[in-house]
Design an enzyme around this catalytic site. Structure first.
Site, PDB file in Angstrom:
ATOM      1  N   CYS A 201      -1.247  -2.880  -8.382  1.00  0.00           N
ATOM      2  CA  CYS A 201      -0.141  -2.010  -7.965  1.00  0.00           C
ATOM      3  C   CYS A 201      -0.299  -0.602  -8.547  1.00  0.00           C
ATOM      4  CB  CYS A 201       1.193  -2.675  -8.330  1.00  0.00           C
ATOM      5  SG  CYS A 201       2.581  -2.067  -7.348  1.00  0.00           S
TER       6      CYS A 201
ATOM      7  N   HIS B 181       0.769  -7.754  -5.645  1.00  0.00           N
ATOM      8  CA  HIS B 181       1.109  -8.558  -6.825  1.00  0.00           C
ATOM      9  C   HIS B 181       0.527  -9.968  -6.698  1.00  0.00           C
ATOM     10  CE1 HIS B 181       4.313  -5.955  -8.728  1.00  0.00           C
ATOM     11  NE2 HIS B 181       4.104  -5.358  -7.569  1.00  0.00           N
TER      12      HIS B 181
ATOM     13  N   GLU C 143       0.428 -12.287  -8.930  1.00  0.00           N
ATOM     14  CA  GLU C 143       1.023 -13.294  -9.819  1.00  0.00           C
ATOM     15  C   GLU C 143       1.987 -14.224  -9.097  1.00  0.00           C
ATOM     16  OE1 GLU C 143       3.939 -10.415  -9.179  1.00  0.00           O
ATOM     17  OE2 GLU C 143       1.932 -10.035  -9.962  1.00  0.00           O
TER      18      GLU C 143
END
Length: 380
Positions: A264, A354, A356
């Site tokens: 990001c 992202h 995660e």
């Protein structure tokens, strides 16, 4: 931002955009006034992770999904210690929250943390307006004694813009902390916190990485004081054009050829470190359903995004940089925006989204494995 936390279900509220468009509804969360950049998120779930993502600092988030708050708020899903959005906009908030992990309602949580919101407006119309006109400054005003429209519009236009905003130090940790490896420790990573989400170091810890999370103001000496096998640059809020300090730290890491991974905001930092520019997107990418192609494999992933700026790098060629050859590794299939970069002559790469998966799909989990592979190769 001024707030009150008394009951809000019958309290009038007004949303005012800087171009003069006005939406009237009911207060949701705290009562008062707040300002920020109006953006929309297309996720149908994961509102807790959105609210607590530091990348949303100084933004008023419009939820495109009509029903929000159904599962309440729990103590397991937050991505940081607080809500970071400056305001929240929903169409039809849940009257009753129902989930076995829920501790309180979303309305109660917003009120407790002083987050001013608005409900009962046509969020589809608002989203279409932002798509056509672009993200812009906005104010939410609620209470029984509201200012007149001219006064509210003037206050919105006096609020700071996101372009030129330097915000990462406002949301990052002030002190270094360590997330230990789960199981056998294999590597040490220095993670520069520009607005990191809690799940990110956890994903690395799952892979045997001990993560030292450093403040955004960390120096090169701070990074290498932990004797890292790799260096990570996190997500975060604001305009990457202001992030001169993280760019200088990253260039020092690139000079040492330490394995490097950025996500990001970290992708934008890598872009700047390599000599590319950045620019503000019209309305950005936010949500957990953005299609991205990994150009190194051809695979298409459904990914989680939260960014209003992008890297200006050529899609059709390999670029020469001070650190060797670089190419665009990932691209958004909706609009061809750069979604990843990689160096071809040393171990460094980044993505704009992202991986995660909090909240969001798990398609991009392999990127943490790719980072591990770089550190394994460097050690070998």
């Amino acid at each position: 931002m001024t707030t009150s936390t008394r009951g809000t279900d019958k309290v009038p509220a007004v949303l005012v955009l800087e171009d003069g468009r006005i939406f009237r509804g009911r207060a949701y969360g705290a009562v008062g006034e707040t300002f920020g950049e109006a953006v929309f998120s297309t996720g149908m779930t994961g509102y807790q992770e959105t609210l607590t993502d530091p990348s949303y600092h100084r933004q008023v988030v419009v939820m495109t999904a009509p029903h929000v708050g159904n599962t309440g708020v729990n103590d397991e899903d937050p991505e940081s210690s607080r809500i970071w959005v400056s305001g929240y906009v929903v169409r039809d908030p849940a009257r009753v929250s129902s989930n076995w992990r829920a501790k309180r309602s979303l309305d109660e949580e917003l009120a407790a943390q002083g987050v001013v919101g608005i409900s009962g407006i046509d969020t589809r119309a608002l989203t279409r307006h932002l798509r056509e006109s672009g993200a812009m400054r906005v104010g939410i005003f609620s209470g029984n004694a509201l200012p007149d429209e001219g006064t509210m519009l003037a206050e919105v236009r006096q609020a700071p813009e996101m372009k030129g905003a330097d915000l990462s130090a406002e949301v990052a940790t002030k002190e270094t902390y360590v997330v230990p490896a789960i199981g056998t420790k294999k590597f040490t990573v220095a993670a520069v916190d520009l607005g990191i989400k809690g799940m990110t170091p956890h994903r690395m810890a799952e892979r045997g990485i001990e993560v030292h999370v450093l403040p955004a103001t960390a120096t090169v000496e701070d990074v290498y004081a932990v004797n890292p096998d790799g260096v990570f640059f996190s997500n975060g809020p604001g305009d990457p054009a202001t992030a001169d300090h993280p760019v200088s730290v990253m260039r020092a890491v690139l000079e040492r050829k330490t394995p490097l991974f950025g996500i990001c905001f970290g992708n934008q930092i890598l872009g700047r470190a390599l000599g590319f520019g950045t620019y503000k997107l019209k309305y950005g990418h936010r949500g957990i359903n953005q299609p991205v192609q990994d150009r190194t494999t051809g695979k298409v992933e459904v990914t989680a995004h939260n960014h209003g700026f992008a890297v200006d790098a050529p899609l059709d060629k390999v670029s020469e940089t001070p650190y060797g050859r670089a190419e665009v590794s990932h691209v958004c299939l909706n609009d061809q925006v750069v979604e990843g970069l990689q160096l071809l002559d040393q171990p460094a790469f980044s993505v704009q989204y992202h991986p995660e998966a909090a909240a969001g799909p798990h398609d991009a989990a392999y990127l943490f494995d790719r980072f591990v592979s770089l550190m394994e190769a460097e050690r070998a």
